[in-house]
Design an enzyme around this catalytic site. Structure first.
Site, PDB file in Angstrom:
ATOM      1  N   ASN A   9       0.863  -1.184   0.000  1.00  0.00           N
ATOM      2  CA  ASN A   9       0.000   0.000   0.000  1.00  0.00           C
ATOM      3  C   ASN A   9       0.902   1.238   0.000  1.00  0.00           C
ATOM      4  O   ASN A   9       1.479   1.586   1.022  1.00  0.00           O
ATOM      5  CB  ASN A   9      -0.887  -0.041   1.255  1.00  0.00           C
ATOM      6  CG  ASN A   9      -1.718   1.218   1.421  1.00  0.00           C
ATOM      7  OD1 ASN A   9      -1.821   2.042   0.509  1.00  0.00           O
ATOM      8  ND2 ASN A   9      -2.322   1.364   2.596  1.00  0.00           N
ATOM      9  N   LYS A  11       0.104   4.229  -0.365  1.00  0.00           N
ATOM     10  CA  LYS A  11      -0.581   5.408   0.206  1.00  0.00           C
ATOM     11  C   LYS A  11      -0.364   6.636  -0.688  1.00  0.00           C
ATOM     12  O   LYS A  11      -0.264   6.503  -1.899  1.00  0.00           O
ATOM     13  CB  LYS A  11      -0.131   5.634   1.654  1.00  0.00           C
ATOM     14  CG  LYS A  11      -0.231   4.367   2.508  1.00  0.00           C
ATOM     15  CD  LYS A  11      -0.076   4.622   3.969  1.00  0.00           C
ATOM     16  CE  LYS A  11      -0.099   3.305   4.719  1.00  0.00           C
ATOM     17  NZ  LYS A  11      -0.051   3.459   6.159  1.00  0.00           N
ATOM     18  N   HIS A  97      -9.523   0.765   5.274  1.00  0.00           N
ATOM     19  CA  HIS A  97      -8.218   0.982   5.910  1.00  0.00           C
ATOM     20  C   HIS A  97      -8.413   1.931   7.095  1.00  0.00           C
ATOM     21  O   HIS A  97      -9.225   2.854   7.038  1.00  0.00           O
ATOM     22  CB  HIS A  97      -7.242   1.569   4.885  1.00  0.00           C
ATOM     23  CG  HIS A  97      -5.831   1.604   5.395  1.00  0.00           C
ATOM     24  ND1 HIS A  97      -5.393   2.556   6.277  1.00  0.00           N
ATOM     25  CD2 HIS A  97      -4.784   0.784   5.153  1.00  0.00           C
ATOM     26  CE1 HIS A  97      -4.113   2.322   6.562  1.00  0.00           C
ATOM     27  NE2 HIS A  97      -3.725   1.254   5.887  1.00  0.00           N
ATOM     28  N   GLU A  99      -6.828   4.357   8.103  1.00  0.00           N
ATOM     29  CA  GLU A  99      -6.675   5.791   7.785  1.00  0.00           C
ATOM     30  C   GLU A  99      -7.942   6.340   7.132  1.00  0.00           C
ATOM     31  O   GLU A  99      -8.305   7.504   7.334  1.00  0.00           O
ATOM     32  CB  GLU A  99      -5.436   5.995   6.896  1.00  0.00           C
ATOM     33  CG  GLU A  99      -4.155   5.834   7.702  1.00  0.00           C
ATOM     34  CD  GLU A  99      -2.954   5.352   6.926  1.00  0.00           C
ATOM     35  OE1 GLU A  99      -2.971   5.396   5.676  1.00  0.00           O
ATOM     36  OE2 GLU A  99      -1.990   4.899   7.572  1.00  0.00           O
ATOM     37  N   GLU A 169      -5.065  -5.380  10.708  1.00  0.00           N
ATOM     38  CA  GLU A 169      -4.082  -4.327  10.889  1.00  0.00           C
ATOM     39  C   GLU A 169      -4.365  -3.596  12.207  1.00  0.00           C
ATOM     40  O   GLU A 169      -5.220  -2.689  12.245  1.00  0.00           O
ATOM     41  CB  GLU A 169      -4.156  -3.321   9.743  1.00  0.00           C
ATOM     42  CG  GLU A 169      -3.901  -3.927   8.383  1.00  0.00           C
ATOM     43  CD  GLU A 169      -3.396  -2.881   7.408  1.00  0.00           C
ATOM     44  OE1 GLU A 169      -2.283  -3.044   6.918  1.00  0.00           O
ATOM     45  OE2 GLU A 169      -4.104  -1.896   7.169  1.00  0.00           O
ATOM     46  N   GLY A 175       2.374   2.126  10.705  1.00  0.00           N
ATOM     47  CA  GLY A 175       3.277   3.264  10.530  1.00  0.00           C
ATOM     48  C   GLY A 175       3.994   3.682  11.801  1.00  0.00           C
ATOM     49  O   GLY A 175       4.589   4.757  11.858  1.00  0.00           O
ATOM     50  N   SER A 214       3.566  -2.301  10.286  1.00  0.00           N
ATOM     51  CA  SER A 214       5.033  -2.231  10.431  1.00  0.00           C
ATOM     52  C   SER A 214       5.737  -3.548  10.088  1.00  0.00           C
ATOM     53  O   SER A 214       6.725  -3.924  10.718  1.00  0.00           O
ATOM     54  CB  SER A 214       5.420  -1.750  11.829  1.00  0.00           C
ATOM     55  OG  SER A 214       4.902  -0.443  12.056  1.00  0.00           O
TER      56      SER A 214
HETATM   57  C1  PEP Z   1      -0.838  -0.008   6.175  1.00  0.00           C
HETATM   58  O1  PEP Z   1      -1.067   1.175   6.226  1.00  0.00           O
HETATM   59  O2  PEP Z   1      -1.609  -0.779   5.582  1.00  0.00           O
HETATM   60  C2  PEP Z   1       0.366  -0.492   6.832  1.00  0.00           C
HETATM   61  C3  PEP Z   1       0.401  -1.735   7.197  1.00  0.00           C
HETATM   62  O3  PEP Z   1       1.360   0.426   7.043  1.00  0.00           O
HETATM   63  P1  PEP Z   1       2.810   0.135   7.685  1.00  0.00           P
HETATM   64  O4  PEP Z   1       3.335  -1.129   7.087  1.00  0.00           O
HETATM   65  O5  PEP Z   1       3.630   1.330   7.307  1.00  0.00           O
HETATM   66  O6  PEP Z   1       2.608   0.007   9.151  1.00  0.00           O
END
Ligand code: PEP
Length: 253
Positions: A9, A11, A97, A99, A169, A175, A214
């Site tokens: 992703n 973003k 997601h 976000e 997630e 992040g 992460s």
């Molecule tokens: C995400 O936003 O789907 C995600 C997993 O981000 P990150 O790997 O940066 O934590």
């Protein structure tokens, strides 16, 4: 029996030249040789999708967009429809997601309608679920994830024929550099598998449940060793070719 899947992703990161550079690096790597054993899916910014696809088209990767509107057509300035994603041959689309939920006010009801709209044009939704830190600390993790999943699945007919991917997630891991431990992740993935079984044994057996939060090439192997982790949704790590390739290589083994 479940083919692993690793998704990136991107973003709202990068620019046209970095998107071209990243897509080219992935295409020219070991990844095209991995796709027989691991599905690889890219979610670039929608504005760059056509350019990225022109580069990776021969590599047998899949791709998708990070969000769609649930309506088919109309005066929804700034939005893209599921049919538009289908036009660009998107195999997958992210839905719900964290976000989107926290920064853009996307509700559970929105996610239901987006999942329904995507399924109606045969684009596979990647339904993102996960608890906040407050919910985890309050012991509400499994209940919150169950609620996010049930509210969608209860609205869908025919679970045996449902083609969906679920991404667990934890919001506190996205992040932040904090990753769920393998035990924490597996506990939630097992619970999701059990919830799916309540709808249909076939759905439970076939649905890929990804971990996101992460993930990097260092922690991917120990997470992937868990029986109910079928791959990853990577954010930050998917912006670095070597990291993303490293994650995919781990999943292949
Ligand atoms: C995400 O936003 O789907 C995600 C997993 O981000 P990150 O790997 O940066 O934590």
């Amino acid at each position: 029996m479940r083919k692993p899947l690793v998704a990136g992703n991107w973003k709202m990161n990068g620019n046209l030249s970095s998107a071209v550079e990243l897509a080219s690096a992935l295409k020219d790597s070991s990844l095209p040789s991995l796709v027989s054993t691991c599905d690889i899916v890219l979610f670039p910014p929608a504005l760059y999708l056509t350019m990225v696809v022109s580069i990776i088209n021969d590599a047998n990767f899949s791709w998708g967009v990070q969000n769609v509107h649930f309506e088919k057509v109309g005066a929804y300035t700034g939005e893209n429809s599921p049919a538009m994603a289908k036009d660009l041959l998107c195999a997958y689309t992210l839905v719900g997601h964290s976000e989107r939920r926290t920064l853009f006010g996307e509700t559970d009801n929105d996610t239901i309608q987006k999942v329904q709209a995507l399924l109606s044009v045969n684009v596979i939704p990647v339904l993102c679920v996960g608890e906040t830190l407050e919910e985890r600390d309050a012991g509400q993790t499994l209940a919150r994830v169950e609620q996010q999943i049930r509210i969608v699945l209860d609205a869908l007919p025919d679970p045996d024929n449902l083609n969906i991917v679920i991404a667990y997630e934890p919001v506190w891991a996205i992040g932040t550099g904090r990753t769920a431990t393998p035990d924490q992740a597996e506990e939630v993935h097992t619970s999701i598998r059990d919830i799916l079984r309540g709808y249909s044994q076939l759905l439970s057996d076939k649905t890929r449940i990804l971990y996101g939060g992460s993930v990097n090439m260092q922690n991917a192997a120990i997470l992937f060793a868990q029986p109910n982790i079928d791959g990853f949704l990577a954010g930050g790590a998917s912006l670095k070719a070597a990291e993303f390739i490293g994650i995919c290589e781990t999943v292949r083994q």
